[in-house]
Write an enzyme that holds these catalytic residues in place. Structure first.
Site, PDB file in Angstrom:
ATOM      1  N   ASN A  41       0.807  -1.222   0.000  1.00  0.00           N
ATOM      2  CA  ASN A  41       0.000   0.000   0.000  1.00  0.00           C
ATOM      3  C   ASN A  41       0.838   1.269   0.000  1.00  0.00           C
ATOM      4  O   ASN A  41       0.400   2.306  -0.477  1.00  0.00           O
ATOM      5  CB  ASN A  41      -0.965   0.008   1.203  1.00  0.00           C
ATOM      6  CG  ASN A  41      -0.326  -0.409   2.504  1.00  0.00           C
ATOM      7  OD1 ASN A  41       0.286  -1.477   2.587  1.00  0.00           O
ATOM      8  ND2 ASN A  41      -0.453   0.408   3.525  1.00  0.00           N
TER       9      ASN A  41
ATOM     10  N   SER B 168     -10.997  -5.579  -1.168  1.00  0.00           N
ATOM     11  CA  SER B 168     -11.731  -4.485  -0.521  1.00  0.00           C
ATOM     12  C   SER B 168     -12.327  -3.587  -1.598  1.00  0.00           C
ATOM     13  O   SER B 168     -11.654  -3.247  -2.575  1.00  0.00           O
ATOM     14  CB  SER B 168     -10.759  -3.681   0.347  1.00  0.00           C
ATOM     15  OG  SER B 168     -11.398  -2.525   0.831  1.00  0.00           O
TER      16      SER B 168
ATOM     17  N   HIS C   5     -13.449  -0.329  -1.478  1.00  0.00           N
ATOM     18  CA  HIS C   5     -13.197   1.117  -1.605  1.00  0.00           C
ATOM     19  C   HIS C   5     -11.848   1.445  -2.225  1.00  0.00           C
ATOM     20  O   HIS C   5     -11.575   2.598  -2.532  1.00  0.00           O
ATOM     21  CB  HIS C   5     -13.381   1.833  -0.258  1.00  0.00           C
ATOM     22  CG  HIS C   5     -12.331   1.594   0.776  1.00  0.00           C
ATOM     23  ND1 HIS C   5     -11.520   2.595   1.243  1.00  0.00           N
ATOM     24  CD2 HIS C   5     -11.970   0.481   1.447  1.00  0.00           C
ATOM     25  CE1 HIS C   5     -10.718   2.107   2.176  1.00  0.00           C
ATOM     26  NE2 HIS C   5     -10.970   0.825   2.318  1.00  0.00           N
TER      27      HIS C   5
ATOM     28  N   CYS D  88       0.128   5.807  10.175  1.00  0.00           N
ATOM     29  CA  CYS D  88      -0.410   6.709  11.189  1.00  0.00           C
ATOM     30  C   CYS D  88      -1.188   5.905  12.213  1.00  0.00           C
ATOM     31  O   CYS D  88      -1.983   5.064  11.852  1.00  0.00           O
ATOM     32  CB  CYS D  88      -1.383   7.694  10.558  1.00  0.00           C
ATOM     33  SG  CYS D  88      -0.759   8.384   9.047  1.00  0.00           S
TER      34      CYS D  88
HETATM   35  N1  PLP Z   1      -4.738  -4.383   3.258  1.00  0.00           N
HETATM   36  C1  PLP Z   1      -4.116  -3.382   2.630  1.00  0.00           C
HETATM   37  C2  PLP Z   1      -2.866  -3.664   1.871  1.00  0.00           C
HETATM   38  C3  PLP Z   1      -4.634  -2.090   2.689  1.00  0.00           C
HETATM   39  O1  PLP Z   1      -3.996  -1.086   2.072  1.00  0.00           O
HETATM   40  C4  PLP Z   1      -5.828  -1.861   3.416  1.00  0.00           C
HETATM   41  C5  PLP Z   1      -6.396  -0.498   3.542  1.00  0.00           C
HETATM   42  O2  PLP Z   1      -5.699   0.455   3.726  1.00  0.00           O
HETATM   43  C6  PLP Z   1      -6.450  -2.945   4.039  1.00  0.00           C
HETATM   44  C7  PLP Z   1      -5.878  -4.193   3.937  1.00  0.00           C
HETATM   45  C8  PLP Z   1      -7.714  -2.769   4.822  1.00  0.00           C
HETATM   46  O3  PLP Z   1      -8.821  -2.654   3.974  1.00  0.00           O
HETATM   47  P1  PLP Z   1     -10.182  -1.972   4.501  1.00  0.00           P
HETATM   48  O4  PLP Z   1      -9.928  -0.508   4.570  1.00  0.00           O
HETATM   49  O5  PLP Z   1     -11.206  -2.358   3.474  1.00  0.00           O
HETATM   50  O6  PLP Z   1     -10.485  -2.587   5.828  1.00  0.00           O
END
Ligand code: PLP
Length: 396
Positions: free
Chosen positions: A140, A188, A190, A313
């Site tokens: 991410n 996910s 969003h 954060c």
């Molecule tokens: N895994 C990764 C790599 C992410 O970037 C995120 C969200 O920032 C998540 C899991 C969590 O997803 P959600 O926001 O749908 O709970």
């Protein structure tokens, strides 16, 4: 109103109009998919239709999908299956993995951001046999794409199942759960232009999940609770559109490469993280040395540009990024890392706005440094404090 550029898609992508329309249509449809009357049957039909579309995004069969409240729940559900045994996770995983499996053993990253496959092989060979390996497909913060198929091959040779957090990769690279060789895969909505608060776990046939939520037979008894049909319908619409746009990643890569080339031309000391490895086309993690990420995020926000601090954060404080630390980046440099992430609605004008604001911040910083002694440090500190107060609790 002054133009604004949203360059924080890895946190949340703007909702696609087709997804917003699908949410609204499903809200109007009403009905509980578990009811046997006509309204219930219509809701069930809508749910199963959505399941087909989301499963297709991961190259999975619809019956393999368990809808959840998001990527975090999907990750927790996957790990819940394995807790009690040895779990191996990469050092760069999202906090929804690291905190859900606090006793997991960490597989180190190499300097380029990719997982160290030799270290994984050694950990797999140690007794007792691990019950699960959990590896994200794309990071991410840096966008680095992990050698997941190779890691899964090593795990398969040792007889260990693999979970893949594909939350950031979905909709940005083609996904085929069988080709990846993994048994569990998180998604996910969003992150691909669907609504927040909905996600899915893809489960290989024959693997019986340990539910986190009990109290109903929904989702084949794998996740109790009435399904969030409007959210799921929005997820499906976003999945269909994102799948159709995979071929456009070259366009995003050109915008991202322009950001990196032009910031480097303005400031040769700029550092870009993860660019020696394969990366998502939409993500750049870059540091303006000597300027804290929070200061940059706030200055860019004032100029109408939304980006994230590269650092994680939590509790309103910006801690050094565990991902950059795992890549061996020293804290002083990691403190200056921001994440710029593009997506389905990004245009060249967004990049123009970012570059203009970034260049101005850089020039102002240089000027302050040149006039050192007129309180530049204090001003930077004040900006950083105000900036960090704006952060929410949670890693994106
Ligand atoms: N895994 C990764 C790599 C992410 O970037 C995120 C969200 O920032 C998540 C899991 C969590 O997803 P959600 O926001 O749908 O709970």
């Amino acid at each position: 109103m002054a133009p604004r550029a949203y360059l924080d898609y890895n946190a949340t992508a703007p909702i696609r109009p087709s997804a917003a329309a699908a949410v609204s249509e499903a809200l109007r449809l009403g009905g509980n998919p578990s009811s046997v009357h006509a309204s219930g049957r219509a809701a069930r039909a809508r749910l199963e239709d959505a399941r087909d579309s989301v499963a297709a995004l991961a190259g999975a069969r619809p019956e393999q999908l368990v809808f959840t409240s998001g990527g975090t729940e999907a990750n927790n559900l996957a790990l819940n299956w394995a807790l009690g045994g040895r779990v191996l996770v990469s050092a760069g995983e999202h906090s929804s993995i690291l905190e859900a499996a606090p006793k997991a053993e960490s597989v180190p990253l190499k300097g380029d951001g990719r997982v160290d496959l030799a270290a994984l092989e050694e950990l797999l060979a140690e007794a007792p046999l691990p019950s699960l390996v959990s590896l994200m497909l794309a990071n991410n913060e840096t966008g680095v794409i992990q050698p997941l198929a190779e890691a899964a091959r090593l795990a398969r040779a040792a007889g260990v199942p693999v979970h893949c957090d594909a939350v950031q990769a979905a909709g940005k690279v083609a996904l085929e759960i069988e080709d990846l060789g993994v048994q569990l895969l998180s998604l996910s909505a969003h992150k691909i232009g669907g609504p927040a608060g909905v996600g899915a776990l893809v489960v290989a046939e024959g693997l019986s999940l340990e539910p986190l939520l009990r109290g109903g037979g929904q989702e084949r008894r794998r996740r109790a609770g009435t399904e969030n049909l409007p959210g799921i319908a929005g997820f499906a619409a976003a999945a269909r559109e994102a799948a159709g746009q995979l071929c456009e990643s070259g366009q995003l890569a050109r915008l991202r490469d322009r950001i990196e080339a032009e910031t480097k031309a303005i400031a040769p000391e700029v550092r870009i993280f993860g660019n020696a490895a394969p990366r998502l086309a939409n993500t750049s993690c870059l540091a303006m040395p000597g300027v804290r990420a929070e200061t940059q995020v706030m200055a860019l926000d004032l100029a109408g540009v939304a980006v994230s601090a590269g650092a994680a954060c939590s509790s309103g404080k910006v801690a050094p990024s565990h991902v950059l630390q795992a890549m061996g980046v020293e804290d002083a440099l990691a403190d200056g890392a921001i994440r710029v992430s593009l997506g389905w609605a990004s245009v060249a004008e967004d990049v123009d706005l970012f570059l203009a604001a970034w260049a101005e911040l850089y020039a102002n910083t240089k000027e302050r440094q040149a006039n050192r002694g007129i309180g530049s440090k204090g001003r930077d500190k004040a900006l950083a404090i105000t900036g960090s107060a704006r952060y929410q609790n949670g890693e994106t």
